[in-house]
Design a protein around this motif. Sequence first.
Motif, PDB file in Angstrom:
ATOM      1  N   ALA A  37     -75.391  32.367 -21.591  1.00 49.83           N
ATOM      2  CA  ALA A  37     -74.964  32.972 -22.858  1.00 49.83           C
ATOM      3  C   ALA A  37     -76.135  33.722 -23.497  1.00 49.83           C
ATOM      4  CB  ALA A  37     -74.465  31.888 -23.809  1.00 49.83           C
ATOM      5  N   PRO A  38     -75.897  34.900 -24.084  1.00 49.96           N
ATOM      6  CA  PRO A  38     -76.972  35.591 -24.803  1.00 49.96           C
ATOM      7  C   PRO A  38     -77.504  34.699 -25.923  1.00 49.96           C
ATOM      8  CG  PRO A  38     -75.073  37.020 -24.514  1.00 49.96           C
ATOM      9  CD  PRO A  38     -74.635  35.653 -24.109  1.00 49.96           C
ATOM     10  N   TYR A  39     -78.825  34.638 -26.053  1.00 49.87           N
ATOM     11  CA  TYR A  39     -79.404  33.718 -27.026  1.00 49.87           C
ATOM     12  C   TYR A  39     -78.911  34.007 -28.440  1.00 49.87           C
ATOM     13  CZ  TYR A  39     -82.764  30.913 -29.584  1.00 49.87           C
ATOM     14  OH  TYR A  39     -83.325  29.980 -30.415  1.00 49.87           O
ATOM     15  N   ALA A  40     -78.755  35.275 -28.797  1.00 51.10           N
ATOM     16  CA  ALA A  40     -78.336  35.620 -30.159  1.00 51.10           C
ATOM     17  C   ALA A  40     -76.913  35.150 -30.455  1.00 51.10           C
ATOM     18  CB  ALA A  40     -78.428  37.133 -30.352  1.00 51.10           C
ATOM     19  N   LEU A  41     -76.120  34.954 -29.414  1.00 50.77           N
ATOM     20  CA  LEU A  41     -74.730  34.517 -29.589  1.00 50.77           C
ATOM     21  C   LEU A  41     -74.539  33.051 -29.204  1.00 50.77           C
ATOM     22  CD1 LEU A  41     -72.884  37.624 -28.078  1.00 50.77           C
ATOM     23  CD2 LEU A  41     -73.354  37.140 -30.493  1.00 50.77           C
ATOM     24  N   ARG A  42     -75.623  32.303 -29.121  1.00 48.01           N
ATOM     25  CA  ARG A  42     -75.537  30.940 -28.602  1.00 48.01           C
ATOM     26  C   ARG A  42     -74.552  30.064 -29.368  1.00 48.01           C
ATOM     27  NH1 ARG A  42     -79.936  31.867 -31.477  1.00 48.01           N
ATOM     28  NH2 ARG A  42     -80.722  30.381 -33.034  1.00 48.01           N
ATOM     29  N   ASP A  43     -74.396  30.281 -30.660  1.00 49.68           N
ATOM     30  CA  ASP A  43     -73.485  29.444 -31.438  1.00 49.68           C
ATOM     31  C   ASP A  43     -72.022  29.700 -31.084  1.00 49.68           C
ATOM     32  OD1 ASP A  43     -75.623  28.302 -32.721  1.00 49.68           O
ATOM     33  OD2 ASP A  43     -75.510  29.595 -34.496  1.00 49.68           O
ATOM     34  N   ASP A  44     -71.743  30.849 -30.491  1.00 45.23           N
ATOM     35  CA  ASP A  44     -70.376  31.162 -30.077  1.00 45.23           C
ATOM     36  C   ASP A  44     -70.024  30.555 -28.728  1.00 45.23           C
ATOM     37  OD1 ASP A  44     -70.075  32.692 -32.373  1.00 45.23           O
ATOM     38  OD2 ASP A  44     -70.743  34.539 -31.377  1.00 45.23           O
ATOM     39  N   PHE A  45     -71.009  29.958 -28.077  1.00 52.29           N
ATOM     40  CA  PHE A  45     -70.784  29.433 -26.733  1.00 52.29           C
ATOM     41  C   PHE A  45     -71.043  27.919 -26.660  1.00 52.29           C
ATOM     42  CE2 PHE A  45     -71.376  33.928 -26.079  1.00 52.29           C
ATOM     43  CZ  PHE A  45     -70.473  34.234 -25.070  1.00 52.29           C
ATOM     44  N   VAL A  46     -70.870  27.235 -27.776  1.00 52.13           N
ATOM     45  CA  VAL A  46     -71.033  25.785 -27.797  1.00 52.13           C
ATOM     46  C   VAL A  46     -69.757  25.151 -27.255  1.00 52.13           C
ATOM     47  CG1 VAL A  46     -71.384  23.745 -29.229  1.00 52.13           C
ATOM     48  CG2 VAL A  46     -72.639  25.865 -29.736  1.00 52.13           C
ATOM     49  N   ARG A  47     -69.879  24.297 -26.289  1.00 52.98           N
ATOM     50  CA  ARG A  47     -68.715  23.648 -25.681  1.00 52.98           C
ATOM     51  C   ARG A  47     -68.119  22.627 -26.645  1.00 52.98           C
ATOM     52  NH1 ARG A  47     -70.350  22.776 -19.338  1.00 52.98           N
ATOM     53  NH2 ARG A  47     -68.110  22.494 -19.189  1.00 52.98           N
ATOM     54  N   ALA A  48     -66.825  22.423 -26.499  1.00 51.49           N
ATOM     55  CA  ALA A  48     -66.144  21.418 -27.323  1.00 51.49           C
ATOM     56  C   ALA A  48     -66.783  20.052 -27.093  1.00 51.49           C
ATOM     57  CB  ALA A  48     -64.663  21.380 -26.982  1.00 51.49           C
ATOM     58  N   GLN A  49     -67.121  19.370 -28.180  1.00 56.58           N
ATOM     59  CA  GLN A  49     -67.820  18.098 -28.098  1.00 56.58           C
ATOM     60  C   GLN A  49     -66.850  16.936 -28.329  1.00 56.58           C
ATOM     61  OE1 GLN A  49     -71.344  17.939 -27.343  1.00 56.58           O
ATOM     62  NE2 GLN A  49     -70.682  20.019 -26.804  1.00 56.58           N
ATOM     63  N   PHE A  50     -66.910  15.957 -27.443  1.00 56.26           N
ATOM     64  CA  PHE A  50     -66.034  14.787 -27.537  1.00 56.26           C
ATOM     65  C   PHE A  50     -66.816  13.586 -28.055  1.00 56.26           C
ATOM     66  CE2 PHE A  50     -64.144  17.665 -24.579  1.00 56.26           C
ATOM     67  CZ  PHE A  50     -62.776  17.521 -24.738  1.00 56.26           C
ATOM     68  N   ARG A  51     -66.097  12.662 -28.617  1.00 56.14           N
ATOM     69  CA  ARG A  51     -66.738  11.439 -29.111  1.00 56.14           C
ATOM     70  C   ARG A  51     -67.350  10.675 -27.940  1.00 56.14           C
ATOM     71  NH1 ARG A  51     -63.176   7.090 -32.305  1.00 56.14           N
ATOM     72  NH2 ARG A  51     -62.964   8.901 -33.692  1.00 56.14           N
ATOM     73  N   GLU A  52     -68.560  10.166 -28.125  1.00 56.87           N
ATOM     74  CA  GLU A  52     -69.209   9.351 -27.102  1.00 56.87           C
ATOM     75  C   GLU A  52     -68.675   7.925 -27.178  1.00 56.87           C
ATOM     76  OE1 GLU A  52     -70.928  10.311 -24.724  1.00 56.87           O
ATOM     77  OE2 GLU A  52     -71.683  12.287 -25.291  1.00 56.87           O
ATOM     78  N   VAL A  53     -68.156   7.446 -26.071  1.00 54.83           N
ATOM     79  CA  VAL A  53     -67.601   6.098 -26.011  1.00 54.83           C
ATOM     80  C   VAL A  53     -68.077   5.423 -24.735  1.00 54.83           C
ATOM     81  CG1 VAL A  53     -65.526   6.766 -27.312  1.00 54.83           C
ATOM     82  CG2 VAL A  53     -65.521   6.877 -24.809  1.00 54.83           C
ATOM     83  N   ASP A  54     -67.808   4.131 -24.628  1.00 51.86           N
ATOM     84  CA  ASP A  54     -68.062   3.394 -23.397  1.00 51.86           C
ATOM     85  C   ASP A  54     -66.733   3.283 -22.656  1.00 51.86           C
ATOM     86  OD1 ASP A  54     -68.574   1.673 -21.357  1.00 51.86           O
ATOM     87  OD2 ASP A  54     -69.469   0.096 -22.578  1.00 51.86           O
ATOM     88  N   PRO A  55     -66.480   4.114 -21.642  1.00 51.52           N
ATOM     89  CA  PRO A  55     -65.167   4.115 -20.992  1.00 51.52           C
ATOM     90  C   PRO A  55     -64.869   2.850 -20.219  1.00 51.52           C
ATOM     91  CG  PRO A  55     -66.709   5.457 -19.761  1.00 51.52           C
ATOM     92  CD  PRO A  55     -67.410   5.055 -21.018  1.00 51.52           C
ATOM     93  N   SER A  56     -65.917   2.064 -19.899  1.00 55.46           N
ATOM     94  CA  SER A  56     -65.678   0.851 -19.119  1.00 55.46           C
ATOM     95  C   SER A  56     -64.870  -0.178 -19.907  1.00 55.46           C
ATOM     96  CB  SER A  56     -67.010   0.242 -18.673  1.00 55.46           C
ATOM     97  OG  SER A  56     -67.757  -0.208 -19.797  1.00 55.46           O
ATOM     98  N   LEU A  57     -64.839  -0.047 -21.238  1.00 57.08           N
ATOM     99  CA  LEU A  57     -64.031  -0.984 -22.034  1.00 57.08           C
ATOM    100  C   LEU A  57     -62.547  -0.786 -21.776  1.00 57.08           C
ATOM    101  CD1 LEU A  57     -65.976  -0.717 -25.420  1.00 57.08           C
ATOM    102  CD2 LEU A  57     -66.197  -2.473 -23.641  1.00 57.08           C
ATOM    103  N   TRP A  58     -62.158   0.429 -21.416  1.00 53.60           N
ATOM    104  CA  TRP A  58     -60.751   0.718 -21.158  1.00 53.60           C
ATOM    105  C   TRP A  58     -60.427   0.761 -19.653  1.00 53.60           C
ATOM    106  CZ3 TRP A  58     -63.486   2.647 -25.193  1.00 53.60           C
ATOM    107  CH2 TRP A  58     -62.923   2.519 -26.478  1.00 53.60           C
TER     108      TRP A  58
END
Length: 528
Positions: A470-491
Amino acid sequence: MVSSQQQDGVHDLRSALERLRENPGQLIETDRAVDPIAELAGVYRYVGAGGTVVRPTRIGPAMMFNNVTGYPDARVLVGLMASRERVGLLLDAPPRRLTQHMGQAIRDAISPVDVGPEKARCQEVVHRADDPGFDLRKILPAPTNTEKDAGPYFCLGLVLSSDPEGEKGTDVTIHRLCVQGKDEMTIFFAPGRHIDAFRKKAEAQGKPLAVSVNMGLDPAIHIGACFEAPTTPYGYDELAIAGGLRGRPVELVDCLTVGEKCIAAAEVVIEGEILPDVRQAEDQNTHTGHAMPEFPGYDGPANSALPVMKVTAITTRRDPVLQTLVGPGEEHVSLVGIPTEASIYNACDAAMPGFVTEVYAHSAGGGKFLAVIKVKKTSAFDDGRARQAALVALGTYAEVKNIILVDEDVDIFDTDDVLWAMQTRMQGDMDIIIVPGIAGHVLDPSQTPEYDPRLPTKGVTAKTIFDATAPYALRDDFVRAQFREVDPSLWAPELFPDAAGTAGPDAESGDDSPRRASSTRGKSSQHD
């Protein structure tokens, strides 16, 4: 718990096999009879060949064949390094850090040492070519990969030879060796190979070149031998890299019938001389027109005139293991790809410290043609530095054909993720850079004047940089969707047995094994 074997470390092929036996799923053995002519490779195609092998294939365990038809005393091992995870296990490094681990081994190189005959385990059994009835075709089960192969091949023969003028020391390289008769083999040299330069020097003097072919080795020796210039310039002994990997020197002993050294702990050594001014057709016994399947995934053409090695002796350990590989498989990717990564990483880090964080020589290029490079941008100027890193890579490893640049949030070992970056962070008319007419590799069938009349000769190609950052000047437009951090082994504890207490399977304390390209893990490309 660390086993006694792990404490002792891997130091030869047998200790490597013990390491795999201690780790479930890394080695299988079979006593079912197998024909070394096409059948053995046909079996391993389904078990674990991977790489550019025709689908269906998969990345799987190494495999030992204990019952080879026509060879009651022989065993054949295939796939020792046919997965990055297994290479990490054998080299005592996390799979994702093998690039840096190999790069450090160059800096920590330890030269080989000569030891006495009492340490020559490779000479426990001796077959001399002047003995009555000597026939290498009856002693060693050289396999073929396919029905069209020019003949039986030793695919993991590490050729060791020295400069006949004594100026440039010793070199080791893996070359394809086709068995042509009871005491003759042809040897193929790609352009620029250093032992071929030794051969030409000897031939100019009308003299043979003494060589040893070493098989069944500590994997550090094989993989260390796959570095190329300029990382290992003419005259550099690549055995020193294996010494750096192990923290101790490789041990050498004198051959019995030629004036050369061989590797003391090798399972099999073939001694001999490359004859001056003698050439043979690679397929002179079969006339198939094909050599063997090479790393790009195609049958290489048979050469009409190759140098000839006259065998003078075969020496082995007792109950030897002959090691081979499937030509286009994942083992080739490991052998040449990880040194490729280390060479590029070291060169980029020297030019731009800390900017290139990871390099992957992708399976689709056989470990040679395709490199994925991850960069860490911190300013707009780094948009240009990313492309500069690609140019450094092209100058460091001549056989790389295509380079894909990605940002820090992309997993370079996950082909789906790399392709995603190419779809969303690249415009063809802006972000693809083509450099025409550059030296490449003669085994790529598209690098020929027949494919492109503009090319002057075979092995010249256009090289391409795909800037999927991603072009550095446009970096904020290329932020990936962020998911909640969890411990999946509980499920789903059955899916994440080692993830308890972590923030997820990719957290720093989690799994360090790279996820492979979707082409090697999807159902459509595996044999179940």
